[in-house]
Design a protein around this motif. Sequence first.
Motif, PDB file in Angstrom:
ATOM      1  N   SER A   6     -20.064  39.239 -41.723  1.00 13.42           N
ATOM      2  CA  SER A   6     -20.936  40.155 -41.045  1.00 13.42           C
ATOM      3  C   SER A   6     -20.342  41.543 -40.885  1.00 13.42           C
ATOM      4  N   PRO A  11     -28.630  50.968 -36.006  1.00 14.29           N
ATOM      5  CA  PRO A  11     -29.945  50.449 -35.709  1.00 14.29           C
ATOM      6  C   PRO A  11     -30.997  51.027 -36.626  1.00 14.29           C
ATOM      7  N   ARG A  17     -37.773  46.854 -35.253  1.00 17.02           N
ATOM      8  CA  ARG A  17     -36.494  46.248 -35.573  1.00 17.02           C
ATOM      9  C   ARG A  17     -36.702  44.854 -36.147  1.00 17.02           C
ATOM     10  N   ARG A  19     -36.165  40.799 -36.482  1.00 22.84           N
ATOM     11  CA  ARG A  19     -36.147  39.794 -35.420  1.00 22.84           C
ATOM     12  C   ARG A  19     -35.160  38.693 -35.782  1.00 22.84           C
ATOM     13  N   PRO A  20     -33.837  38.920 -35.625  1.00 23.21           N
ATOM     14  CA  PRO A  20     -32.870  37.938 -36.113  1.00 23.21           C
ATOM     15  C   PRO A  20     -32.981  36.584 -35.437  1.00 23.21           C
ATOM     16  N   PHE A  43     -28.876  39.050 -44.368  1.00 29.68           N
ATOM     17  CA  PHE A  43     -28.217  40.146 -43.648  1.00 29.68           C
ATOM     18  C   PHE A  43     -28.921  41.466 -43.901  1.00 29.68           C
ATOM     19  N   ASP A  44     -29.175  42.198 -42.823  1.00 30.95           N
ATOM     20  CA  ASP A  44     -29.770  43.527 -42.888  1.00 30.95           C
ATOM     21  C   ASP A  44     -28.678  44.552 -42.618  1.00 30.95           C
ATOM     22  N   SER A  47     -29.361  47.473 -39.650  1.00 26.83           N
ATOM     23  CA  SER A  47     -29.294  47.113 -38.236  1.00 26.83           C
ATOM     24  C   SER A  47     -28.023  46.344 -37.912  1.00 26.83           C
ATOM     25  N   SER A  49     -27.809  43.192 -38.285  1.00 22.24           N
ATOM     26  CA  SER A  49     -28.218  41.860 -37.847  1.00 22.24           C
ATOM     27  C   SER A  49     -28.257  40.913 -39.028  1.00 22.24           C
ATOM     28  N   TYR A 239     -32.003  44.354 -48.106  1.00 22.38           N
ATOM     29  CA  TYR A 239     -31.319  43.307 -47.353  1.00 22.38           C
ATOM     30  C   TYR A 239     -30.743  42.310 -48.348  1.00 22.38           C
TER      31      TYR A 239
END
Length: 282
Positions: A6, A11, A17, A19-20, A43-44, A47, A49, A239
């Motif tokens: 990670s 952001p 945003r 929604r993980p 993985f984004d 953000s 997340s 992503y």
Amino acid sequence: MRPRGSAAGGPSSAGARPRPGAAARELEASAGRYAGRYGVVVFDPESGSGVSLGGGEAFTAASVGKLPTLISLYRAAARGELSLDEKISLLPGDYQSYGTGVLHNFAPGTEMTLRECAYFLVNKSDNTAWAMLDRRLGVENIQAEMREIGARGTDYDMGVTTPEDVFLMLQKISDPAFTDGELSGEMISAMTDTAFEDRIPAPLPPDVRVAHKIGSYEDSYGDAGIVFYKDRDGTERRYFIVVLSGGTGEGSARAAMQEISRVAYEALAVPRRGAPEKKPEA
């Protein structure tokens, strides 16, 4: 022998945003609907997340295991250790008559550049190209490159990897600082519009671009890629998504990967792109 067959980010600034938490539940539910064992990483980078479900577990890499070869070749080119325009000849010992690819139909002695061989490797998932590049680079050197980038759950020679390691490989491929902008773009281009578009790309809109690598070997199937899409302002975003499986059949694994891909897209891209416009009634 291996079967031949990670980070942080800022952001989001455009649209809702991701929604993980909700995405994790939906992804887990999706994988649970199908036979077999699944490892998933989504993985984004914008953000920061992400979701990892069994991301550290070991899976048979199958032809997803061609990514270390691609990375090692382009990294060596970036270091000046070889030229991608260097010619390589198809030798009798390179032929892999089973599995995927087209080079096994070419005559012995056929010459191509390393760049062309790499294209066959990932775009056609060519097993003969794999053998040729293994010969040129050396299996030990490819494994050393995996250690260098931190993919410590990957045994290249044995054909074993983890979803989190594959995610790391995709990050390196897409990072111009790892090679350079031109070389990174070449790898992404070779992984786009491949001979195998029936997994992660299949449920996505036609204007969404996916650079990815599939794998199939016995009861193990996977797909891993970078999904590029444009938000409502026309800005390109992306992503990462990795799905590896074991103990399943091809049809079930394909359906699972398609559903997981759809869930990831709806969680990450749709909020930024906005709801699709309704067609006017006739």
